[in-house]
Write a protein that holds these residues in place. Structure first.
Motif, short mmCIF file in Angstrom:
data_model
loop_
_atom_site.label_atom_id
_atom_site.label_comp_id
_atom_site.label_asym_id
_atom_site.label_seq_id
_atom_site.Cartn_x
_atom_site.Cartn_y
_atom_site.Cartn_z
N SER B 56 -43.94 13.86 24.25
CA SER B 56 -45.10 14.69 23.49
C SER B 56 -45.03 16.08 24.55
CB SER B 56 -45.99 14.18 23.12
OG SER B 56 -46.48 13.78 24.02
N ARG B 59 -48.40 17.33 23.96
CA ARG B 59 -48.75 17.89 22.55
C ARG B 59 -49.35 16.86 22.00
NH1 ARG B 59 -42.93 20.97 21.08
NH2 ARG B 59 -43.14 21.69 23.51
N THR B 60 -50.53 17.46 21.09
CA THR B 60 -51.19 16.17 19.92
C THR B 60 -51.48 16.95 18.67
OG1 THR B 60 -53.05 17.55 20.63
CG2 THR B 60 -53.10 15.80 22.10
N LEU B 63 -48.43 13.72 15.97
CA LEU B 63 -48.04 12.45 16.45
C LEU B 63 -46.99 11.87 16.27
CD1 LEU B 63 -51.97 11.35 17.18
CD2 LEU B 63 -50.51 12.80 18.59
N LYS B 65 -43.59 12.52 16.27
CA LYS B 65 -42.68 13.20 16.56
C LYS B 65 -42.25 13.04 17.64
CE LYS B 65 -42.03 18.57 16.33
NZ LYS B 65 -41.91 20.04 16.86
N TYR B 66 -43.00 11.89 18.35
CA TYR B 66 -42.55 11.98 19.63
C TYR B 66 -43.00 10.15 19.91
CZ TYR B 66 -43.64 16.85 19.85
OH TYR B 66 -43.70 18.15 19.82
N THR B 69 -46.16 9.33 21.79
CA THR B 69 -47.70 9.26 20.66
C THR B 69 -47.23 8.90 20.06
OG1 THR B 69 -46.79 11.86 19.92
CG2 THR B 69 -47.99 11.41 22.15
#
Lengths: 216, 164
Positions: B56, B59-60, B63, B65-66, B69
């Motif tokens: 990620s 990035r938050t 969530l 997608k990675y 996370t």
């Protein structure tokens, strides 16, 4: 989240439509029939919409996939379902609906068509967007701009799996993806083939920047 | 073959997370992405994450997608629907194909391999054992996760469906 304004989308759509005329001409010559490649529109889609942009996620789809390098980089996909793809082969070979499965001849026909239509489309786009292309002089000294596709690779797989691959690069950077989609008509009848051009994230950023730059 | 989503079935889209309790089916379509099914046998819970990218990078906003996370977010959602403090999870993972080796810009380090490595690393970090894998190759997959059994079916176009 990358969001394009309506004027930016219209400006970009105009650019992508430049390729359609040459692609239509190339396809007409190749098939020996009147063919029309129509750029529907640019679509800005979220990831779920993008993977279903050619139909249900679970549907089996055929695609000839080409990487694009040169002025921009990305993926170009010539997609069709079994029936429509096999129809293309029969049209090319002058046969009356005899193809029922994908053999070597059918696969080659599809890839060659993708190559011809894709190259014509890319060459037109490259000349329409010279700031994203390297000028290449021909033997008479006339300058052209080129984007270079890789040889096509044929695949028959789930629609979502194919599109997932194609949008992967943009998805790495953005939550939405920009897809230029063209549809086809043969002898004025629509056929279920699609041509998708999906620039990668860095190329897309450059293209978008160019649309916001003041025009001379 | 169409998206015939049944009443007790959820389709998990690219970068999404689905969770279910007691019964039903979670389903996703995979290419180079990884499907991570987290199963809690005792509580009859399952979560399915469709991991798109390995990292990620802080990035938050998405969530699921990675890999780094998606695992904790799936656990958080499972804890929430079970209303418990602790889970005993096991994982089954599938996907990570290198579908277009000839046209992929990262052919030397395919995204499928990067995703696989990142998911396995994240599961190790959370002490979740992997009980089954169906990874790699060059074809897409349909991953179907069943409750209450935790059984996972994998379907590749042109091949017989297998159970992992």
């Amino acid at each position: 989240m990358m969001t394009l304004s309506q004027p930016q989308m219209e400006q970009l759509s105009e650019l992508f439509r430049f390729g359609a005329s040459d692609a239509s001409q190339a396809l007409s010559l190749w098939l020996g029939r009147h063919a029309n490649v129509c750029i529907d529109q640019l679509k800005q889609l979220n990831l779920e919409q993008a993977t279903e942009s050619l139909g249900p996620a679970d549907a089996t789809l055929c695609a000839c996939v080409m990487g694009v390098t040169g002025g921009i980089s990305g993926q170009m996909l010539f997609c069709f379902d079994d029936e429509s793809g096999l129809l293309l082969c029969d049209l090319l070979l002058g046969r009356e609906r005899v193809a029922t499965e994908w053999g070597e001849l059918e696969t080659s026909s599809a890839m060659e068509t993708a190559n011809i239509v894709g190259c014509a489309y890319l060459n037109s786009l490259a000349n329409a967007m010279p700031s994203f292309s390297s000028p290449v002089p021909d033997c008479e000294g006339k300058v052209s701009h080129v984007w270079v596709p890789t040889p096509p690779q044929f695949v028959r797989d789930f629609a979502a799996s194919i599109l997932e691959f194609a949008v992967m690069n943009q998805a790495a950077e953005f939550d939405t993806v920009l897809v230029a989609q063209a549809r086809f008509q043969i002898d004025d009848q629509p056929v279920a083939w699609s041509l998708l051009l999906i620039p990668d994230a860095s190329s897309l950023t450059s293209i978008i920047s160019s649309t916001t730059a003041p025009r001379p | 073959m169409t998206n015939l989503v049944m009443k007790d079935e959820d389709l998990v889209s690219m970068g999404g997370i689905g969770v279910r309790r007691d019964e039903g089916i979670l389903r996703t379509l995979l290419g180079s992405c990884i499907g991570v099914a987290l199963y809690e046998r005792r509580l009859r819970l399952v979560g399915l994450a469709h991991v798109v990218m390995p990292n990620s990078m802080g990035r938050t906003d998405a969530l699921g997608k990675y890999a780094d996370t998606a695992i904790p977010e799936t656990i958080r959602q499972l804890l929430k629907i079970a209303n418990v403090q602790r889970l005993e999870l096991s994982a089954k993972i599938a996907g990570g194909a290198n579908m277009f080796a000839n046209v992929s810009p990262v052919a030397k380090n395919p995204m499928g391999d990067q995703n696989t490595e990142a998911v396995e690393s994240a599961l190790k970090k959370w002490n979740i054992p992997i009980t089954a894998r169906h990874l790699g190759g060059s074809a897409g997959r349909r991953m179907i996760v069943h409750l209450p059994t935790g059984m996972v079916q994998i379907h590749v176009v042109g091949q017989t469906m297998v159970e992992i």
